[in-house]
Design an enzyme around this catalytic site. Structure first.
Site, PDB file in Angstrom:
ATOM      1  CB  ALA A  96      44.973  33.908  42.694  1.00 42.78           C
ATOM      2  CE  LYS A  97      41.521  41.164  41.008  1.00 39.85           C
ATOM      3  NZ  LYS A  97      41.247  40.761  42.402  1.00 39.85           N
ATOM      4  NE  ARG A  98      49.140  33.626  41.435  1.00 42.71           N
ATOM      5  CZ  ARG A  98      49.005  34.322  42.548  1.00 42.71           C
ATOM      6  NH1 ARG A  98      48.399  35.499  42.528  1.00 42.71           N
ATOM      7  NH2 ARG A  98      49.499  33.873  43.685  1.00 42.71           N
TER       8      ARG A  98
END
Length: 280
Positions: A96-98
Site C-alpha cells: 500500500a506504500k502508506r
C-alpha cells in the site's frame, strides 16, 4: 503469544523459497486471463493466485492500487484476497506504500496492522518521506500485533535516486538514514531469526549501495527486493546488490509468474522456476 512476523517469514522462506509473488491484477493481465476489468475480475484473479500458490510460497504481495481503482468493490475484493491468504496460512504483505503524520498515520496503522481490520495482512509497505519518525504509529501497531512493515529505502525507479541518494548534513545518504532508523526500531523487538521491520530495496539498483557506502550486512530485518524476473533481476543481480546479506532477501516477482496463469500448474511451475533461479 503470536510469533513475530520476521520469524514467521524466515520460516516460510526456509520452507518454500525466498520469493514473494506479487498479486498485481494489471488490466492487461486481466485480459490475458479472460477476466473482466472490474472489481469481480480482480477478485477472481487474486483468489485464483491464492488457490494455486497458497501455502506453497514465501509470501504474497497484493498491490492495493490495482484493487482500489475499482472503488469500494475493489477494496472488498482486496479484503477477500487477504482473508484467503490467512485461510491458507500464506504470509500476505499488503503493498500500500502508506505514509503520513500524526492521527492520519495512526489511522493507516489501524487499517493495515490491526488484527480486527479486514485490510490487515501480515505486513504492509510504507513510505518514509515525511520522516521515518512519522511512521511511529505503524511500528508500534506492528510490534503489538505481531505484524511486519517494509519501509522504502532504495528503489529502482529513476526518480527515486534524486531523493534517496541525496546527502544529509552529516554526509550520509537519505537511504542510509532510513536503513539506520529501521535497524534501530528492530533493536527494541524480540526475535529469533530476524526482526519484523524490513526494507524495500530494488533488485535492479546495481552498485548503488556501494556508491553510497551502504552495507546491509548488519541490518537485522528482512529485505523485500522487487524486480526479479520480468524486470531483469536474477541470482547474479541479487548477489551484486546484497552480497553477504542475500539470506535476508525476499525476492519479489510478479509478471514472470503471473503470465503463467490462470493455469494452476503453470503458476506453480513458474514459482518453482523463479525460486530455482534465485537460490542456484
Amino acid at each position: 503469544m503470536t510469533t513475530p512476523f520476521g520469524d514467521r517469514l524466515a520460516q516460510a522462506m526456509a520452507d518454500h523459497g525466498p520469493v514473494c509473488v506479487g498479486i498485481d491484477p494489471h488490466p492487461t493481465l486481466l485480459d490475458a486471463w479472460n477476466l473482466p476489468r472490474s472489481a469481480d475480475g480482480v477478485r477472481r484473479f487474486g483468489l485464483r493466485l491464492v488457490e494455486a500458490l497458497g501455502g506453497r510460497i514465501g509470501a504474497c504481495k497484493p498491490q492495493a492500487a490495482f484493487f482500489e481503482e475499482y472503488g469500494s468493490g475493489g477494496v472488498a475484493a482486496l479484503e477477500e484476497v487477504i482473508a484467503a491468504c490467512r485461510a491458507t496460512d500464506t504470509l500476505c504483505i499488503v503493498d500500500a506504500k502508506r505514509g503520513d503524520i500524526g492521527s492520519t498515520m495512526a489511522g493507516y496503522a489501524r487499517a493495515y496492522l490491526d488484527t480486527d481490520s479486514a485490510l490487515s495482512g501480515d505486513a504492509v509497505t510504507l513510505s518514509p518521506y515525511l520522516g521515518v519518525g512519522s511512521l511511529a504509529p505503524a511500528f508500534e501497531a506492528a510490534a503489538a500485533n505481531g505484524k511486519g512493515i517494509f519501509v522504502l529505502a532504495l528503489t529502482s525507479n529513476p526518480e527515486g535516486a534524486r531523493v534517496q541518494h541525496a546527502r544529509m548534513a552529516d554526509g550520509t545518504s537519505v537511504a542510509q538514514g532510513v536503513i539506520e532508523a529501521v535497524q534501530d526500531a528492530n533493536q527494541a523487538c524480540d526475535y529469533r531469526h530476524m526482526g519484523s521491520f524490513g526494507l524495500v530495496v530494488g533488485a535492479t539498483i546495481g552498485d548503488a549501495p556501494q556508491q553510497l557506502g551502504i552495507s546491509f550486512n548488519t541490518f537485522n530485518g528482512p529485505i523485500l527486493a522487487p524486480g526479479v524476473g520480468a524486470q531483469g533481476a536474477g541470482n547474479t543481480e541479487v548477489t551484486k546488490v546484497f552480497r553477504e546479506s542475500v539470506p535476508k532477501v525476499l525476492a519479489s516477482s510478479s509478471r514472470v509468474i503471473l503470465q503463467a496463469g490462470p493455469s494452476i500448474d503453470g503458476l506453480r511451475r513458474a514459482y518453482r522456476q523463479c525460486v530455482d533461479e534465485i537460490v542456484r
